[in-house]
Design a protein around this motif. Sequence first.
Motif, PDB file in Angstrom:
ATOM      1  N   MET A   1       0.846  -1.182   0.000  1.00 12.97           N
ATOM      2  CA  MET A   1       0.000   0.000   0.000  1.00 12.97           C
ATOM      3  C   MET A   1       0.889   1.243   0.000  1.00 12.97           C
ATOM      4  N   THR A   3       0.578   5.648   0.351  1.00 10.04           N
ATOM      5  CA  THR A   3      -0.247   6.803   0.672  1.00 10.04           C
ATOM      6  C   THR A   3       0.372   8.034   0.028  1.00 10.04           C
ATOM      7  N   THR A  48      -4.914   6.449  -0.598  1.00  4.28           N
ATOM      8  CA  THR A  48      -4.334   5.180  -0.175  1.00  4.28           C
ATOM      9  C   THR A  48      -4.590   4.214  -1.314  1.00  4.28           C
ATOM     10  N   THR A  49      -3.508   3.668  -1.885  1.00  2.00           N
ATOM     11  CA  THR A  49      -3.648   2.841  -3.082  1.00  2.00           C
ATOM     12  C   THR A  49      -2.828   1.559  -2.990  1.00  2.00           C
ATOM     13  N   ALA A  50      -3.354   0.528  -3.588  1.00  2.00           N
ATOM     14  CA  ALA A  50      -2.640  -0.743  -3.678  1.00  2.00           C
ATOM     15  C   ALA A  50      -1.652  -0.732  -4.839  1.00  2.00           C
ATOM     16  N   ASN A  79      -9.656   5.827  -1.424  1.00  2.00           N
ATOM     17  CA  ASN A  79      -9.185   4.459  -1.177  1.00  2.00           C
ATOM     18  C   ASN A  79      -9.274   3.711  -2.500  1.00  2.00           C
TER      19      ASN A  79
END
Length: 104
Positions: A1, A3, A48-50, A79
């Motif tokens: 993850m 941010t 917030t990213t994968a 998200n």
Amino acid sequence: METLRFEYLGGTPPAVQAPTLTGVVGSGNLEVLVEAAPGSGSCVIEITTAAVGFGHIWQAVIDDFHARHGLCDLRISVNDVGATPAVVSLRLDQAIETFLGDAA
């Protein structure tokens, strides 16, 4: 993850509205929470990213969003689970439209 945080100073403050949540976190999608931040004078967007390592793409999408809407006194939380830039842009527009309601 990963941010990411972007802040834009100046712009037009919207009338204070209730927080709104648009979208659903799921495979290839994202959700956007828009909240009023009265008196801040800025628009803060936290993501917030994968999908790690795409900060430059996010920067371009968020720069475009702010250039089109020019709002301040907002806090936007994103998200993400790997949405494409076009989906991100669309979801941000939907979130602002929902947040502003009749004021848009």
